[in-house]
Design a protein around this motif. Structure first.
Motif, short mmCIF file in Angstrom:
data_model
loop_
_atom_site.label_atom_id
_atom_site.label_comp_id
_atom_site.label_asym_id
_atom_site.label_seq_id
_atom_site.Cartn_x
_atom_site.Cartn_y
_atom_site.Cartn_z
N THR A 104 12.90 19.92 -77.48
CA THR A 104 12.18 19.98 -78.74
C THR A 104 11.13 18.88 -78.79
O THR A 104 11.43 17.71 -78.52
CB THR A 104 13.15 19.84 -79.92
OG1 THR A 104 14.18 20.83 -79.80
CG2 THR A 104 12.43 20.04 -81.25
N ARG A 106 7.70 17.18 -80.97
CA ARG A 106 6.90 17.06 -82.18
C ARG A 106 6.20 15.71 -82.17
O ARG A 106 6.59 14.80 -81.42
CB ARG A 106 7.77 17.19 -83.44
CG ARG A 106 8.82 16.09 -83.61
CD ARG A 106 9.37 16.10 -85.02
NE ARG A 106 10.46 15.17 -85.25
CZ ARG A 106 10.33 13.86 -85.43
NH1 ARG A 106 9.14 13.30 -85.36
NH2 ARG A 106 11.39 13.11 -85.68
N ILE A 115 4.60 11.42 -78.59
CA ILE A 115 5.40 12.62 -78.80
C ILE A 115 6.87 12.25 -78.85
O ILE A 115 7.35 11.47 -78.03
CB ILE A 115 5.16 13.65 -77.68
CG1 ILE A 115 3.70 14.09 -77.63
CG2 ILE A 115 6.07 14.87 -77.85
CD1 ILE A 115 3.22 14.80 -78.88
N ALA A 171 12.97 23.98 -89.94
CA ALA A 171 12.01 24.27 -88.88
C ALA A 171 11.73 25.76 -88.96
O ALA A 171 12.64 26.58 -88.85
CB ALA A 171 12.58 23.91 -87.51
N THR A 182 7.29 28.11 -81.30
CA THR A 182 6.37 27.17 -81.93
C THR A 182 6.38 27.38 -83.43
O THR A 182 6.66 28.47 -83.92
CB THR A 182 4.94 27.37 -81.41
OG1 THR A 182 4.56 28.74 -81.64
CG2 THR A 182 4.85 27.09 -79.93
N ILE A 184 6.44 25.08 -87.52
CA ILE A 184 6.25 23.94 -88.41
C ILE A 184 7.60 23.34 -88.77
O ILE A 184 8.56 24.07 -89.07
CB ILE A 184 5.53 24.38 -89.70
CG1 ILE A 184 4.12 24.90 -89.39
CG2 ILE A 184 5.42 23.22 -90.69
CD1 ILE A 184 3.42 25.52 -90.58
N LEU A 185 7.68 22.03 -88.78
CA LEU A 185 8.86 21.31 -89.26
C LEU A 185 8.55 20.74 -90.63
O LEU A 185 7.55 20.04 -90.82
CB LEU A 185 9.23 20.18 -88.30
CG LEU A 185 10.40 19.29 -88.73
CD1 LEU A 185 11.70 20.10 -88.79
CD2 LEU A 185 10.55 18.09 -87.80
N LEU A 201 4.73 19.06 -89.88
CA LEU A 201 4.12 18.77 -88.59
C LEU A 201 4.46 19.86 -87.59
O LEU A 201 5.45 20.59 -87.76
CB LEU A 201 4.58 17.40 -88.07
CG LEU A 201 6.06 17.13 -87.87
CD1 LEU A 201 6.24 15.92 -86.95
CD2 LEU A 201 6.75 16.81 -89.19
N PRO A 202 3.65 20.03 -86.54
CA PRO A 202 3.93 21.07 -85.55
C PRO A 202 5.16 20.74 -84.73
O PRO A 202 5.47 19.57 -84.49
CB PRO A 202 2.66 21.08 -84.69
CG PRO A 202 2.07 19.73 -84.87
CD PRO A 202 2.40 19.31 -86.26
N ILE A 203 5.86 21.78 -84.29
CA ILE A 203 7.06 21.60 -83.49
C ILE A 203 7.11 22.68 -82.42
O ILE A 203 6.65 23.81 -82.64
CB ILE A 203 8.33 21.64 -84.37
CG1 ILE A 203 9.58 21.28 -83.56
CG2 ILE A 203 8.50 22.99 -85.05
CD1 ILE A 203 10.82 21.09 -84.40
N VAL A 233 2.30 20.56 -77.92
CA VAL A 233 2.26 20.32 -79.36
C VAL A 233 0.87 20.67 -79.92
O VAL A 233 0.76 21.31 -80.97
CB VAL A 233 2.62 18.85 -79.68
CG1 VAL A 233 2.35 18.55 -81.15
CG2 VAL A 233 4.09 18.60 -79.35
#
Length: 246
Positions: A104, A106, A115, A171, A182, A184-185, A201-203, A233
């Motif tokens: 994982t 992010r 990261i 998530a 892929t 968003i968190l 944030l992107p995950i 990411v």
């Protein structure tokens, strides 16, 4: 000879079976195998080319755990096979491909540009009958999350949800593509002092199968795996896998 349903009754059962298969993302082959009916017979009955027999309907009802005749009414479902309606009513055979270990990735909250990498496992909870997830190998182990997986048929999105003392952390992920899952968190991040502030944030979650070069923790520019992790990411927003409109 087995008693056959009327044309109207058979059409009603066929409609109900098609709805259940679509809602739970089950294949007709799986249903035929579990109900001990030939796929050809099932296909013909679902298409209205031959009526259902009462014996066949009873076996299908036992497999699906729901009544197909008259008003909808849930029967006692086979234990550990179907998730609750609130999680999408998915069946284990339809989501087994999700089970496994994931790397994982992010952005790091503590170090801009870095990261944050850790492991997430997804497995089936036999006792409760649904998928669960848990995190590991986080440098901030006290914040490792665990919760349930929701997989609604309506959107096809995958939700990893933690609920703890009224607090939610989610998530929201797309179905897997070549680069893994892929999305968003949505969580809380440390602000000034003891303040926690809402954050999105992107995950990215990539299968660890056949990977031997994983690095976990806070991965900084110039370190092993950083370029790969950064590209994964960044791809979330650059290729429209998630939107952060202004």
């Amino acid at each position: 000879m087995h008693s056959e349903l009327s044309v109207e009754g058979s059409e009603s059962v066929a409609l109900r079976v098609r709805e259940e298969l679509a809602r739970r993302r089950l294949s007709r082959q799986w249903l035929a195998d579990e109900a001990r009916v030939s796929l050809s017979t099932l296909e013909k009955a679902l298409a209205g080319r031959r009526p259902f027999t009462l014996a066949t309907v009873v076996r299908i009802e036992d497999v699906l755990g729901t009544s197909l005749r008259g008003p909808k009414a849930d029967l006692a479902q086979p234990p550990g096979l179907f998730a609750p309606e609130s999680m999408g009513a998915y069946a284990r055979p339809a989501v087994q491909w999700l089970e496994g270990s994931y790397l994982t990735l992010r952005p790091s909250f503590s170090e801009p540009g870095a990261i944050f990498a850790y492991l997430t496992s997804i497995s089936w909870d036999d006792a409760n009958g649904h998928l669960v997830f848990s995190e590991a190998s986080r440098t901030d182990a006290e914040y490792e999350q665990r919760g349930f997986v929701s997989f609604p048929n309506l959107s096809g999105a995958i939700y990893l949800v933690t609920i703890s003392e009224g607090q939610y952390r989610v998530a929201l992920l797309n179905r897997p593509s070549g680069g893994g899952m892929t999305g968003i968190l949505l969580t809380l991040a440390a602000g000034q002092g003891a303040q926690l502030i809402p954050s999105a944030l992107p995950i990215v979650m990539m299968s660890t199968e056949a990977r031997s070069d994983m690095v976990v923790g806070v991965v900084r520019k110039g370190e092993a795996c950083f370029d790969e992790y950064r590209e994964c990411v960044d791809r979330v927003t650059e290729r429209g896998f998630a939107l952060f409109p202004r």
